[in-house]
Motif scaffolding. Sequence first.
Motif, PDB file in Angstrom:
ATOM      1  N   ASP A   1      -1.218  -3.476 -10.811  1.00 27.49           N
ATOM      2  CA  ASP A   1      -1.948  -2.305  -9.868  1.00 27.49           C
ATOM      3  C   ASP A   1      -3.221  -2.997  -9.179  1.00 27.49           C
ATOM      4  N   THR A   2      -3.899  -3.666 -10.286  1.00 20.92           N
ATOM      5  CA  THR A   2      -5.259  -4.382  -9.709  1.00 20.92           C
ATOM      6  C   THR A   2      -4.833  -5.434  -8.811  1.00 20.92           C
ATOM      7  N   ALA A   3      -3.782  -6.466  -9.063  1.00 14.53           N
ATOM      8  CA  ALA A   3      -3.371  -7.160  -8.275  1.00 14.53           C
ATOM      9  C   ALA A   3      -2.835  -6.799  -6.861  1.00 14.53           C
ATOM     10  N   LEU A   4      -2.156  -5.857  -6.857  1.00 16.20           N
ATOM     11  CA  LEU A   4      -1.489  -5.255  -5.650  1.00 16.20           C
ATOM     12  C   LEU A   4      -2.534  -4.405  -4.906  1.00 16.20           C
ATOM     13  N   SER A   5      -3.559  -3.835  -5.566  1.00 24.39           N
ATOM     14  CA  SER A   5      -4.700  -3.272  -4.692  1.00 24.39           C
ATOM     15  C   SER A   5      -5.396  -4.285  -3.722  1.00 24.39           C
ATOM     16  N   MET A   6      -5.135  -5.537  -3.885  1.00 22.85           N
ATOM     17  CA  MET A   6      -5.818  -6.392  -3.122  1.00 22.85           C
ATOM     18  C   MET A   6      -4.959  -6.924  -1.776  1.00 22.85           C
ATOM     19  N   VAL A   7      -3.820  -6.472  -1.960  1.00 23.65           N
ATOM     20  CA  VAL A   7      -2.761  -6.991  -0.973  1.00 23.65           C
ATOM     21  C   VAL A   7      -2.878  -6.090   0.487  1.00 23.65           C
ATOM     22  N   VAL A   8      -3.049  -6.416   1.464  1.00 23.38           N
ATOM     23  CA  VAL A   8      -3.366  -5.767   2.916  1.00 23.38           C
ATOM     24  C   VAL A   8      -1.950  -5.144   3.367  1.00 23.38           C
ATOM     25  N   ASP A   9      -1.016  -6.357   3.770  1.00 22.99           N
ATOM     26  CA  ASP A   9       0.191  -5.864   4.837  1.00 22.99           C
ATOM     27  C   ASP A   9       1.116  -4.971   3.850  1.00 22.99           C
ATOM     28  N   SER A  10       1.690  -5.331   2.654  1.00 22.83           N
ATOM     29  CA  SER A  10       2.565  -4.492   1.871  1.00 22.83           C
ATOM     30  C   SER A  10       2.360  -4.007   0.775  1.00 22.83           C
ATOM     31  N   GLY A  11       1.026  -4.008   0.441  1.00 20.73           N
ATOM     32  CA  GLY A  11       0.430  -3.627  -0.962  1.00 20.73           C
ATOM     33  C   GLY A  11       0.894  -2.219  -1.340  1.00 20.73           C
ATOM     34  N   LEU A  12       1.041  -1.265  -0.304  1.00 20.63           N
ATOM     35  CA  LEU A  12       1.303   0.310  -0.971  1.00 20.63           C
ATOM     36  C   LEU A  12       2.704   0.080  -1.218  1.00 20.63           C
ATOM     37  N   ALA A  13       3.579  -0.491  -0.457  1.00 19.51           N
ATOM     38  CA  ALA A  13       4.857  -0.569  -0.750  1.00 19.51           C
ATOM     39  C   ALA A  13       5.400  -0.945  -2.039  1.00 19.51           C
ATOM     40  N   LEU A  14       4.633  -2.164  -2.490  1.00 21.01           N
ATOM     41  CA  LEU A  14       4.724  -2.604  -3.417  1.00 21.01           C
ATOM     42  C   LEU A  14       4.195  -1.867  -4.976  1.00 21.01           C
ATOM     43  N   CYS A  15       3.129  -1.346  -4.611  1.00 20.97           N
ATOM     44  CA  CYS A  15       2.521  -0.184  -5.610  1.00 20.97           C
ATOM     45  C   CYS A  15       3.551   0.842  -6.013  1.00 20.97           C
ATOM     46  N   LEU A  16       4.160   1.381  -4.884  1.00 22.06           N
ATOM     47  CA  LEU A  16       4.885   2.308  -5.154  1.00 22.06           C
ATOM     48  C   LEU A  16       6.175   2.034  -5.955  1.00 22.06           C
TER      49      LEU A  16
END
Length: 120
Positions: free
Chosen positions: A14-29
């Motif tokens: 969650d911490t690492a993916l919170s820094m991803v801009v383009d596809s971060g939300l889709a990956l967090c889900l």
Amino acid sequence: MTKALPTDVAHVLDTALSMVVDSGLALCLQIRHLRLLKRCACGCGSTYFSLDADSVSPAPALAGTQVVADVELFGADGETIGEVLVFAEDGYLAWLEVCSWSEDTFTLNDAHRMLCPCDR
């Protein structure tokens, strides 16, 4: 055999993916749909996942194997001492690695303490 994702793995992801801009939300889900497939036997923080691809959509525009998050780990003096890498395959989270930039080996717990100090 797969197991539910441990809290430390979920927090680091969650911490690492919170820094991803383009596809971060889709990956967090995808995190809540991940299961722990295996951990590396050498003691490092590498963790491999399984995911029911029918339960969640892939992150758009992520084909093949890609590093989707790269987060630096800092030592007490502020210098970079390692990193956490998160990998996706064809838009789905696949594994994470905890890397040391020295001869020391960092575990996932070490990365968790560095990235998520509020969880101590």
